[in-house]
Design a protein around this motif. Structure first.
Motif, short mmCIF file in Angstrom:
data_model
loop_
_atom_site.label_atom_id
_atom_site.label_comp_id
_atom_site.label_asym_id
_atom_site.label_seq_id
_atom_site.Cartn_x
_atom_site.Cartn_y
_atom_site.Cartn_z
N VAL B 94 0.83 -1.20 0.00
CA VAL B 94 0.00 0.00 0.00
C VAL B 94 0.87 1.26 0.00
O VAL B 94 0.60 2.22 -0.71
N THR B 96 3.83 1.59 -1.27
CA THR B 96 4.36 1.73 -2.62
C THR B 96 3.29 2.27 -3.56
O THR B 96 3.55 3.14 -4.39
N ALA B 97 2.07 1.74 -3.39
CA ALA B 97 0.97 2.22 -4.24
C ALA B 97 0.77 3.71 -4.04
O ALA B 97 0.58 4.46 -5.00
N ILE B 100 3.39 5.71 -5.99
CA ILE B 100 3.17 5.75 -7.43
C ILE B 100 1.94 6.60 -7.74
O ILE B 100 1.93 7.42 -8.65
N LEU B 101 0.91 6.39 -6.92
CA LEU B 101 -0.34 7.12 -7.13
C LEU B 101 -0.14 8.63 -7.02
O LEU B 101 -0.69 9.39 -7.82
#
Lengths: 377, 312
Positions: B94, B96-97, B100-101
């Motif tokens: 999460v 990492t997400a 990137i998000l």
């Protein structure tokens, strides 16, 4: 009780269901963002992204651009496999992005600077990637450094190193590296006639089938070999694995070496096809390694599933470039990909709840009549 | 020389703020790997505010910009808190997400705003130009930045809160042994939410300080270049203790500052090293430092493990 498994109880079915839900939710949120920016073209926009190469009405043109999507799917798949393989040992290889970068640097320098043939260039990339992965592995196994932080640091170090190295083989007038086809065409990956299948798209090379083959090999290694078993056992429970006599430190290093090789191989697959040139002034790590995370988790952490999810991620990423740039930024695709990664975080919870629900249903059904309980919902 | 001190202090302020954020989150038991993304969001909120406030009195600018970036960071970490605390998601994934998000979302948002203003402007850059002068007080040749004061205040408050208040001690209990904390009536979920939200606010503040440190416009496509992770390295080197974090931040800030000002030093310029070497420096240093300090790390024992009331 044991009897036949119900459809929804199969792991593969659950993984596919979860992936499809993530995709639908991701696209839906992407659609809402398009609506917010400009409501008039939103539906067309999302259709454009999903259609990708089908935006070309003529069949040969569509085939050609399908080829382009495949060319970029191969490296993405390799990065995803790298992350997938390491995740089985319980390691989050976010350093795949950096291993990809040094792979690109090594193969391009071998091709342009040392004028090597393609198979030697691939070897260069693999060695560089293995070294980069090995560093993370050693730090993790022997100095207890969190592999995510070490990976990120090495991503940036790798980027600056490669920019420095490749500046020596760049074109005079631009920040890009020289074209392989102009300097040393022996370094281009052989097309093996695949180009004719995609309307003479010369970038479709050996890389595409090779990447799929490697995915299958990885699946076999993980599931059918002793080493794969040790890797997975270490991932399940490090202490138990050590207790059972497995050398868990060696396995950690070895997994990351293989992971590094895979990611670097991905870079070789892209850059040795001549499809892209490296920009020596780029100031951010290429997104390929990060998109690999999306592909891995969307593929249900299964190498075979990853083949399809990699294609999907690349499909919408390429699709984003067909958006009308005077209305929408093409990064919408990146946004959708990022949302999909975020949603993948909920997959475990989703599976748990689903199984709990199924188990509860089974229990209440077994109390009742058999024929009633047998119906699927 | 003064320039070097100035940049060291400003980068150390960024690292202190963000590392303290990580510190609060990890003491509550949640690893916030999304700090990098939180910084981007905080930077976005602050930069937009800064652009709109141009020409207002400086106190108003400083306060509103800081508030906007802290709020942006805080709102963004809700995504992490929901997923990791309530849905027991993998915290690494999460985080990492979120990283990137954030870059994707900020790029899309800034491009959309720029295009709405001027259809020909498809860049992802926000120029806040002269408005950022509000943060700076000139003392001789040294430019004092209010953000430095903010960082020091945050450091002192963090120390007091973590060690001298009931809240801080309870928060740490949730990161060390959540089952025990629960057994004496502490709501672990609530404490973890608090820890994560505080980390979001601090991370957001760090974001705006970072992008206004050296330049007068920011291209959001580039994110914040791994600074959130450098801050995590600072936090580990500082052994999760506020005062040590402050000192570690000075060290890392120094190496980061070198890459901005190395050409001003004769003996460094004479070495004729490529600029990339200096750019790499903070990352290399942090790897070396981590290699030597991680083995005996005093990380909160329960960090990274989702709390489940039913298991013990």
């Amino acid at each position: 009780m044991s009897g036949k498994k119900r459809f929804l109880e199969y792991g593969a079915v659950q993984a596919i269901l979860a992936a499809v839900l993530c995709i639908i939710a991701g696209l839906f949120i992407g659609f809402i963002v398009l609506l917010l920016i400009n409501p008039a073209g939103a539906w067309n926009g999302i259709v454009t992204i999903v259609k990708n190469f089908l935006n070309y009405p003529s069949k040969p043109a569509a085939l050609k651009y399908l080829g382009n999507t495949l060319v970029k799917t191969a490296p993405l798949l390799m990065c995803a496999l790298s992350i997938n393989f390491c995740y089985k040992t319980g390691l989050f290889n976010i350093g795949a992005a950096g291993q990809y970068v040094v792979g690109a640097g090594a193969c391009l320098y071998a091709a342009l600077g040392l004028k090597m043939p393609w198979y030697v260039c691939i070897l260069f990339a693999m060695v560089a990637g293995a070294l980069w992965g090995c560093l993370v592995g050693l730090l993790k196994a022997y100095a207890n450094v969190n592999e995510v932080i070490a990976g990120i640091m090495l991503n940036w170090i790798g980027l600056y190193l490669v920019n420095m190295l490749l500046s020596r083989v760049k074109e005079q007038a631009s920040p890009y590296t020289e074209q392989i086809s102009a300097v040393n065409s022996a370094a281009l990956l052989p097309t093996m006639g695949l180009d004719t299948l995609f309307t003479k798209n010369k970038y479709v090379t050996l890389a595409v089938p090779l990447a799929i083959l490697i995915a299958i090999v990885i699946w076999v290694v993980l599931n059918k070999t002793l080493f794969g078993y040790e890797v997975r056992a270490t991932g399940f429970n490090k202490e138990a694995a050590r207790y059972a006599g497995m050398n868990e430190k060696r396995n950690v290093v070895l997994t990351l070496v293989i992971g590094g090789m895979l990611a670097a191989l991905g870079a070789a697959f892209l850059y040795l096809s001549g499809y892209e040139q490296w920009s020596c002034t780029q100031s951010s790590v290429p997104a390929m390694g990060f998109n690999g995370i999306a592909a891995t988790f969307l593929g249900g952490l299964n190498p075979i599933g990853t083949i399809f999810s990699s294609y999907f991620i690349q499909h919408i990423t390429s699709g984003g470039s067909y958006l009308d740039k005077s209305i929408y930024p093409s990064q919408i695709s990146d946004l959708i990909t990022a949302i999909i990664i975020y949603l993948c975080g909920f997959v475990l919870f989703f599976k748990l709840s689903l199984n709990k629900y199924l188990a509860a249903k089974k229990e209440s059904a077994s109390g009742r009549n058999r024929e009633e309980g047998g119906k699927a919902s | 020389m003064i320039l070097l001190i100035q940049y060291t202090l400003i980068f150390a302020s960024v690292l202190t703020l963000v590392a303290l954020g990580g510190c609060f989150s990890e003491h509550s038991g949640v690893i916030n790997l999304g700090l990098e993304g939180v910084m981007v969001m905080g930077a976005l909120g602050g930069a937009l505010m800064l652009k709109n406030m141009a020409g207002k009195p400086f106190v108003l600018i400083v306060l509103s910009v800081l508030a906007a970036s802290a709020l942006a960071g805080l709102l963004y970490t809700i995504l992490l808190a929901v997923a990791c605390i309530n849905f027991k998601a993998d915290q690494t994934l999460v985080g990492t997400a979120l990283n990137i998000l954030s870059t994707a979302a900020a790029t899309v948002a800034v491009k959309a705003l720029n295009m709405a203003e001027n259809p020909d402007n498809v860049s992802s850059t926000i120029a806040y130009g002269p408005a950022k002068k509000a943060f700076i007080v000139k003392i001789g040749r040294f430019q004092f930045n209010w953000c430095m004061a903010v960082a020091i205040t945050a450091l002192i408050i963090a120390f007091v809160v973590l060690y001298k208040t009931k809240f801080g001690l309870r928060l740490q209990a949730c990161g060390e042994n959540p089952q025990a904390a629960d057994s004496v009536g502490i709501n672990v979920y609530k404490m973890r939410w608090a820890g994560v939200l505080i980390s979001g606010a601090l991370g957001g503040l760090g974001g705006i300080v970072y992008i206004t440190a050296g330049v007068s416009e920011w291209k959001f496509e580039t994110g914040v270049a791994g600074f959130g992770f450098l801050a995590l390295a600072v936090m580990i080197f500082g052994q999760w203790k506020p005062i040590n974090i402050g000192l570690a931040a000075l060290l890392f800030g120094f190496f980061r500052a070198l890459s901005n000002v190395y050409s001003g030093f004769d003996f460094l310029a004479r070495l004729k090293l490529p600029g990339s070497i200096y750019n790499m420096m903070p990352y290399i240093i942090s790897l070396i430092v981590l290699a030597f300090t991680s083995r005996n790390s005093r990380a909160p024992k329960a960090e990274g493990i989702p709390y489940d009331k039913g298991s013990r």
